[in-house]
Design an enzyme around this catalytic site. Structure first.
Site, PDB file in Angstrom:
ATOM      1  N   ASP A  49      44.293  28.891  51.834  1.00  0.00           N
ATOM      2  CA  ASP A  49      44.696  29.963  52.613  1.00  0.00           C
ATOM      3  C   ASP A  49      45.500  29.436  53.653  1.00  0.00           C
ATOM      4  OD1 ASP A  49      44.653  32.530  53.699  1.00  0.00           O
ATOM      5  OD2 ASP A  49      42.714  32.044  54.680  1.00  0.00           O
ATOM      6  N   ASP A  52      45.792  31.409  57.442  1.00  0.00           N
ATOM      7  CA  ASP A  52      45.132  31.787  58.817  1.00  0.00           C
ATOM      8  C   ASP A  52      43.622  31.366  58.516  1.00  0.00           C
ATOM      9  OD1 ASP A  52      47.042  32.682  60.245  1.00  0.00           O
ATOM     10  OD2 ASP A  52      47.168  34.144  58.868  1.00  0.00           O
TER      11      ASP A  52
END
Length: 201
Positions: free
Chosen positions: A8, A10
């Protein structure tokens, strides 16, 4: 072909908290003070107020290409990626982000020196199945690392689901009966150390 690990953006690679604070400063001229260092969501972390109407539209206008191209890296994340890359893995960023910002996100990662050459964007709306599930089916990674539990919902059982347990206050990362989590880590560097150490043992 190298085995793939999907990461991922953020909260795993990049520090959205700090970027949010900077965007607020640009939008309203004041740099918010820290209110709760253990808050999961930036609106709870910083001393800011809820926005609506024109103020909200004004603030959102600062989440542009420049914003997504300049999000700071999380401490230790680059080292984690380098260690995984040196061990023979291809790293792909799978991020819930508007497709028009895909190139900005990739440039952001390159500017920080992450050994990542692919960014896949997905929807952010969460239902019974993660909006990232389809992208993961196509990429067929051996592991997926995210800091948001709903994004692990009903991903392929062949993928190792690793959850980053960052700030706890207001966190959505509360155990769900039907969401599989194979391992939990405080940050990406801890995951990389555990993953590579497990393979050596």
């Amino acid at each position: 072909m190298k085995p793939i690990i999907c990461l991922d953006g953020d909260g795993v690679l990049l520090d959205f908290h700090s970027a949010y604070r900077t965007a607020w400063h640009k939008a309203f001229g004041s740099l918010p003070a820290l209110k709760d260092p253990d808050a999961y969501w930036p609106i709870d972390r910083w001393d800011v107020h809820w926005l609506d109407g024109e103020d909200l539209r004004h603030f959102r206008s600062y989440f542009d290409h420049e914003f997504w191209r300049t999000v700071p890296a999380i401490s230790g994340a680059k080292d984690a990626c380098k260690n995984l890359s040196d061990a023979g893995y291809e790293l792909v960023c799978v991020t819930a982000l508007d497709e028009r910002f895909q190139k900005a996100r990739l440039q952001n990662l390159r500017d920080h020196g992450f050994p990542i050459e692919r960014v896949v964007t997905t929807a952010s709306t969460v239902g019974d199945v993660s909006p990232k599930a389809q992208a993961l089916r196509q990429l067929m990674p051996i592991a997926f690392v995210d800091d948001y539990l709903p994004y692990l919902r009903n991903i392929s059982p062949s993928i190792h689901a690793a959850l980053i347990l960052r700030e706890a206050n207001g966190s959505p990362n509360i155990e769900e009966k039907f969401t599989r989590v194979d391992s939990r880590h405080s940050d990406l560097l801890k995951f990389a150390d555990w993953w590579l150490g497990r393979l050596k043992s």
